[in-house]
Design an enzyme around this catalytic site. Structure first.
Site, PDB file in Angstrom:
ATOM      1  N   TYR A 311     -20.930  12.623 -31.759  1.00 23.81           N
ATOM      2  CA  TYR A 311     -20.148  12.536 -30.524  1.00 23.81           C
ATOM      3  C   TYR A 311     -20.892  11.726 -29.465  1.00 23.81           C
ATOM      4  CZ  TYR A 311     -17.218  13.862 -26.586  1.00 23.81           C
ATOM      5  OH  TYR A 311     -16.374  13.815 -25.492  1.00 23.81           O
ATOM      6  N   ARG A 312     -22.202  11.888 -29.402  1.00 21.48           N
ATOM      7  CA  ARG A 312     -22.993  11.201 -28.376  1.00 21.48           C
ATOM      8  C   ARG A 312     -23.359   9.770 -28.759  1.00 21.48           C
ATOM      9  NH1 ARG A 312     -27.226  15.879 -26.207  1.00 21.48           N
ATOM     10  NH2 ARG A 312     -25.650  17.150 -25.113  1.00 21.48           N
TER      11      ARG A 312
END
Length: 405
Positions: A311-312
């Site tokens: 996600y990051r």
């Protein structure tokens, strides 16, 4: 798992949409309903005075009011050479003062001869009660009658017990002895929710999340709720037995604090249990996930797929990311999910709440929030909603396909 039946609690029910003249307003001080045929089918032809009645007004989250009163059923032309004319009289109280034109009134005759009256505006709870009692959508203003028998009444499964709990009704447990044996090890102490969840799954070895994730989730949640309520009953009974006494008399504050702690524990444990069992489903399905990952502004979606590192990573395609919120009940709290993962445009939310109103699900669609509901609960929703609802068994392959690209 053996469950009871709705017919163990009720003999029949009538329902109607209230008109202005039937509500307690400045225009009407009447405390009665005309004894129509549906009411006669429910209450019979014999006069009945002072019927013990529980009045409940309920709408939305923590918006409920209950009061005990009475009803009387009589033929006002009894002994006269004319056709019978029945009237149902009821005691005015704080609940009946809440009635508004357009509200739905449910009047259910219980097996002990008492009556349960529930008044609710249009919305989720009204939908749930219509489903519970097997009633069709009201298109007329008159009473509709539904007999509740073993062959026609609902089984007291997860959805039915959920709705009864909203009304403060706790049915007897058919498997009480077996459940008591399972919780004997805990004495009068609550174990952690994780321990309770593990016990619930271990007690149902025939249930497979790999084969049927929808049914597994419902069965596990149902079993954990059964175990929790049996242990809670023991612990609460012991505390009440000790009494609430203070140096200057009754410990009212202590009693109120204890009562509040019971309610708060129920809510908190239900949400944690749901996440525990969903985690077991994802493990059984071999899906990569992270529970409680942190996204923007310290938001923490319940489940992030495949994980926080992806996600990051700005280079990781957003189309392969998925998030799932998990709430045992929604009420108006579903909007909290909308800000929990900015990179994911279409979000998913799983709930165990039956019969959510069309207004709410329409708004969810407009906000690009897909509702995930176990298959067994789909019947509590209206036909127009069911085509849009997603099963857990649909969500799992969606996530898997994104992880296999």
């Amino acid at each position: 798992m053996r469950r009871g039946m709705l017919s163990d609690l009720f003999l029949g029910v009538v329902a109607k949409q209230l008109t202005l003249v039937e509500t307690i307003t400045e225009r009407s001080n009447q405390h009665e309903f005309q004894g129509t045929k549906p009411l006669r089918r429910l209450l019979g032809d014999e006069d009945r005075r002072g019927i013990p009645t529980r009045f409940i007004w309920i709408s939305g989250e923590q918006e409920a009011l209950a009061e005990d009163g009475f009803m009387s059923w009589s033929n006002v032309r009894k002994g006269k050479p004319r056709a019978p004319e029945y009237h149902l009289y009821y005691s005015g109280n704080s609940v009946t003062e809440m009635m508004q034109a357009g509200d739905m009134l449910f009047l259910a005759l219980q097996r002990d001869g008492s009556v349960l009256v529930v008044i609710t505006p249009a919305g989720t709870i009204q939908n749930q009660l219509m489903w519970l009692f097997g009633l069709e959508e009201q298109r007329e203003l008159g009473f509709t009658y539904q007999e509740i028998t073993a062959d026609r009444g609902a089984e007291l499964d997860f959805a039915a017990r959920y709705i009864l709990d909203e009304l403060g009704i706790d049915p007897e447990e058919p498997e009480a002895d077996r459940l008591d044996g399972l919780i004997e090890q805990f004495g009068l102490q609550f174990p952690t929710t994780r321990v309770f969840s593990d016990l619930a799954r271990a007690s149902l070895p025939e249930v497979s999340a790999a084969d049927d994730p929808d049914q597994a989730l419902i069965d596990w949640m149902d079993r954990e709720e059964q175990l929790f309520r049996r242990l809670e009953r023991r612990i609460v009974a012991a505390r009440i037995g000790d009494g609430f006494r203070a140096a200057d008399g009754a410990d009212v504050d202590g009693f109120l604090s204890f009562s509040l702690s019971v309610q708060n524990r129920r809510k908190a444990r239900a949400g944690q249990a749901l996440e525990n069992h969903l985690e077991a489903v994802f493990q059984a399905q071999g899906i990569r996930y992270l529970r409680g990952a942190e996204t923007e502004n310290r938001n923490k979606p319940d489940f992030l797929f495949p994980g926080q590192a992806e996600y990051r990573d700005p280079a990781f395609p957003a189309a392969r990311l998925t998030m799932l919120g998990a709430k045992s009940t929604l009420k108006d709290r579903w909007r909290q999910v909308l800000s929990e993962a900015v990179r994911i445009e279409e979000k998913h939310l799983l709930t165990l709440e039956p019969g959510i109103s069309e207004n709410q699900t329409d708004e969810m669609q407009a906000k690009k929030l897909q509702l995930v509901v176990p298959q067994r609960l789909h019947a509590t929703y209206r036909p127009a909603q069911r085509a849009w609802l997603m099963r857990l068994g649909d969500f799992v392959p969606l996530v898997r396909s994104r992880q296999q690209i």
